[in-house]
Design an enzyme around this catalytic site. Sequence first.
Site, PDB file in Angstrom:
ATOM      1  N   GLU A  77      11.866  -8.066  -5.690  1.00 11.75           N
ATOM      2  CA  GLU A  77      11.413  -6.896  -6.444  1.00 11.75           C
ATOM      3  C   GLU A  77      12.334  -5.683  -6.362  1.00 11.75           C
ATOM      4  O   GLU A  77      12.018  -4.647  -6.935  1.00 11.75           O
ATOM      5  CB  GLU A  77       9.994  -6.517  -5.997  1.00 11.75           C
ATOM      6  CG  GLU A  77       8.980  -7.574  -6.361  1.00 11.75           C
ATOM      7  CD  GLU A  77       7.575  -7.220  -5.897  1.00 11.75           C
ATOM      8  OE1 GLU A  77       7.412  -6.230  -5.167  1.00 11.75           O
ATOM      9  OE2 GLU A  77       6.643  -7.958  -6.266  1.00 11.75           O
ATOM     10  N   LYS A 117      15.268  -7.849  -1.735  1.00  9.04           N
ATOM     11  CA  LYS A 117      14.076  -7.542  -0.932  1.00  9.04           C
ATOM     12  C   LYS A 117      13.557  -8.817  -0.255  1.00  9.04           C
ATOM     13  O   LYS A 117      12.969  -8.777   0.824  1.00  9.04           O
ATOM     14  CB  LYS A 117      13.001  -6.959  -1.841  1.00  9.04           C
ATOM     15  CG  LYS A 117      11.711  -6.592  -1.152  1.00  9.04           C
ATOM     16  CD  LYS A 117      10.716  -6.003  -2.138  1.00  9.04           C
ATOM     17  CE  LYS A 117       9.395  -5.661  -1.475  1.00  9.04           C
ATOM     18  NZ  LYS A 117       8.366  -5.277  -2.455  1.00  9.04           N
ATOM     19  N   GLN A 118      13.737  -9.933  -0.936  1.00  9.64           N
ATOM     20  CA  GLN A 118      13.176 -11.190  -0.421  1.00  9.64           C
ATOM     21  C   GLN A 118      13.840 -12.360  -1.144  1.00  9.64           C
ATOM     22  O   GLN A 118      14.453 -12.163  -2.199  1.00  9.64           O
ATOM     23  CB  GLN A 118      11.668 -11.216  -0.652  1.00  9.64           C
ATOM     24  CG  GLN A 118      11.256 -11.224  -2.113  1.00  9.64           C
ATOM     25  CD  GLN A 118       9.886 -10.610  -2.308  1.00  9.64           C
ATOM     26  OE1 GLN A 118       9.787  -9.416  -2.573  1.00  9.64           O
ATOM     27  NE2 GLN A 118       8.840 -11.395  -2.191  1.00  9.64           N
TER      28      GLN A 118
HETATM   29  C1  BGC Z   1       6.210  -8.388  -2.365  1.00 13.40           C
HETATM   30  C2  BGC Z   1       5.542  -9.386  -3.278  1.00 13.40           C
HETATM   31  C3  BGC Z   1       4.120  -9.616  -2.775  1.00 13.40           C
HETATM   32  C4  BGC Z   1       3.357  -8.323  -2.614  1.00 13.40           C
HETATM   33  C5  BGC Z   1       2.007  -8.512  -1.981  1.00 13.40           C
HETATM   34  C6  BGC Z   1       5.387  -7.128  -2.295  1.00 13.40           C
HETATM   35  O1  BGC Z   1       5.966  -6.199  -1.434  1.00 13.40           O
HETATM   36  O2  BGC Z   1       7.516  -8.094  -2.832  1.00 13.40           O
HETATM   37  O3  BGC Z   1       6.249 -10.602  -3.288  1.00 13.40           O
HETATM   38  O4  BGC Z   1       3.452 -10.452  -3.648  1.00 13.40           O
HETATM   39  O5  BGC Z   1       4.096  -7.445  -1.796  1.00 13.40           O
HETATM   40  O6  BGC Z   1       2.130  -9.030  -0.688  1.00 13.40           O
END
Ligand code: BGC
Length: 730
Positions: free
Chosen positions: A474, A586-587
Site C-alpha cells: 500500500e 510496505k509489505q
Molecule cells: C495493510 C493491509 C491490511 C490492513 C488491515 C494495512 O496496513 O497494508 O494489507 O489488510 O492493514 O490489517
Amino acid sequence: MLNERNWIVTEKHFDLKRQNHAETIFTIGNGYLGTRGAHEERYPGEERTTFIHGVFDDVPIVFTELVNAPDWLDLTLLLGGELFSLSEGEILTYQRQLDLRNGLLTRSVEWRSPRGVRWQLTFERFASLANPHLLCQRVRATAFENVTLEVRSTLSGETDNLNYKHWDWLGQGFQRNSAWLHLRTRSSGIELGVAARLSVNGGGNLQQTGWDTRNAPTLVTTTEMKSGEAVEIEKITAFYTSRETNDPQGAVRRALETLPKRAWEGLWESHARAWQREWEACDVLIEGDDHAHLAVRFSLFQLLAAAPRQDERVSIGAKALSGYGYRGHVFWDTEIFMLPFFTYTRPEVARNLLSYRYHTLEGARKKARENGYKGAQFAWESASTGEEVTPTWVPHPTDRTKLIRIWTGDIQIHISADVCYAIWQYWQATGDDDFMIHRGAEIFLEVARFWASRAEWNAENGSYEFTDVIGPDEYHDHVDNNAYTNALARWQLLTALKVLAWLEGRNPDKAAELRRLLELDENELNRWREIGEKIYWKQDAASGLIEQFEGYFQRRQIDLRSLEPRMQSIQSLLGIEGANDANILKQPDVVMLAYVLPELFDENSLRANYEYYNARTDHTFGSSLGPAIHAIIACRIGKPDEAYEHFMRAALADLEDVRGNAHDGIHAASAGGIWQAVVFGFGGLRFDPEGPKPFPGLPRHWKRLVFRIKYRGQFYEYDLRNSPAGGDEG
Ligand code: BGC
C-alpha cells in the site's frame, strides 16, 4: 500434545503506562464476543471494551463500527470503606496470568490499603466457550482485620466507542439478585439484553440492594468479614442480541434463572472441556524454543477466541474482537492470512467465515454496480452488509487540520480474487462440494464477471490490463498492472470456468439455475477465457524478476540500510508522496504472489524475486502482514535463519509490541500468518495428489516441531525433528 509448558502469559507488575497494551494481550473471547483485559476496577486512560460479533452501528468517517457493549467486568470493591484501587495504597505482590489452554484470566494481588489494612485478592474471569452467552467472574477476598466488604456491580448503558455513543435505553430492572438492562443501537436497531447476577458467599450479616439508577442499574452487597476469613464473590453475566433471538431481554433472564446458586464450577467444567477439544484439533508443539512456542500458542488462542462457531453472517476483523483498530472491519486479512488455520484445523469455522462472503454478495454486487462494473466486487473493508466501509477521508496523523484521501476502498481490487482463492483452498482441503455447489460457485461466477468488466484492452501491447489499482503493497497507489492483482485476476477468471465445468457435471440443475439467474451465455464465458489468457504479464526471462507494477523499477532507489536505525515507517519518514515515489515496499507483493500462486515461480525466479524485494521491504514498521510471508518464502529458498528472524518479528508483534501499536488490538492476520509460517514454512507442508507431505526445514535450535491438520476429513499429525547433524527428518 497439550504439554504442560508454554501455556501461560504472565504480567508481573501493575503498570498503568502500558495498560492498553496489556488490555489487548489479556483479551478473552468465545467466538461470540471478545473483551479486552481491563481490570474490574477502573483506571484513567483504560480502554474497556466488549465487542459482540455482528453488532455494528453507524458512525461518521468510518461508516460503521463494532459497538462497545455494556461492560460486564465492572466490580467496585469497598474494603472497610476504602475504595480498592491499585493506584492507592501499596501493592505488596501482583501477578496476572492468561491460561491459553482455557482462556482463564487470573489476577492475584496482595494490597495494603491507605489506612493500612492488608488484603489478599484473587480475580478470575472466563467467557464460556460452551455457552457463549455467559460470562463468569469470581473474586476471592481475604482481609487481615475485621471489616465490612461492599461490592457494587453496575450494568451501564452509557458505554461509548471513544466518546461516541451507540446505545438507546429501552428498559431496566431487578430480579432477585440480578439486574438487567435492555438497549438498542441507534441506527442499526440491534437490541441487546444483558443481565448480571451477583452473589457473595462468606462473611456475616449479608445484605443486598439494588440502585435503580437510570441506564446503570447497580447491585450492592455488603458483608461483615472477620480477619483471615475468605469471602467469595461470584458474578455471572448473560448477553443476547436480537441477532440471535426475538426476545433478548427474556433470553438473558432465562439464562440466569436456570443456573444453580453457585454456578462457576459447573460452567467452568463445560467451558474447559470445550477449550480442550479446540486444542486437540490444532495445538502446535515446539521444543527448543519456549519463546516462539508461547507466541505461536498465543496467536492460535486469539484466533480461536474470535472464531464464530454459531454464526455464518459474521467474519473476523483485522483486530479480531480485541480493540478499536479498524473498527471491526473485515479485510483480505481473513481469507489469505487467518483462514488457512481454520481450513486445515477447524473447517466448520472456515465454512462460516466463507459463508459470510456469500451472505454479503449483495453488497459486493452493489459496489460493482456503483463503480460502473458488472458482477460482484468485494469491499476492501467490509462489515455487516458487504458494502464498502473503507473511510474515504481520514484526519492526518500529525497535522489535524488536514485530511488524507484513502484510496484502498476504491481501487484495491485484489480482494475479490482473494475471497475466491480462499474458497478454492477450502474446497480442495475439505472436499465440501455442498459449499461449492450452493455458495462458492455463485461467488466465483460473479467475481469473474467483475474482472471481465474491469479489464481494459490495450491494443498496443495486445493485452488486457488493470490500470489505476493498489496491490498488496500500500505504499504505492494508482499503479498500473500490479503483478499480484493481474496474476490473481487471471487465476480467478480461468478457475471460475473450471468451477462452472465441474458444476455442470456434478449438479447440472444448479449449474443451469446459476446460468439462468446470472444470465450467463457462452459469449460471456468465452470472453472470460480470452481475457484470462491475455492479461498483461511481464517477467524478465533471464533473471525471472517480476516488476511489481509498470514503472516500479524506475522509482527512486533508496537503500533501506542507509536509513537504519529508525523508529518509524518509511511512509512516516518520507511522507505519503515520498514513499509512493520511492522503491520501498510496505509489505510483500511479488513475494506474496510467490506464496499464493507458487506455480508461477521456478526455483530461480523464486530466489531472485525474494532477494530483490526482501531488501526493499519495510519489515519493521511496514505492514504486520508481511513478516510471516517472508518467513515462508525464506524457508522455501533454504534460508532458515533469515526465515526465523522474519518469523519472530511476526510472532512478537503482540506479546512484545515490537511495532508499538498492539494497544489497538491484536494483529489477527499476523497471528494466522504465524500458523502458516510454522506449518507451510518450517514444516514445509505441501499437498500433492497423494495428500499432504512435509518438507521440513526447522530453525537450527528447534529440536522438535509437532502439528496437526485435517485434510479431506482425515487427521494428520507431523512430528518433525532436527537431527543432531543439523538436518531434519520427517
Ligand atoms: C495493510 C493491509 C491490511 C490492513 C488491515 C494495512 O496496513 O497494508 O494489507 O489488510 O492493514 O490489517
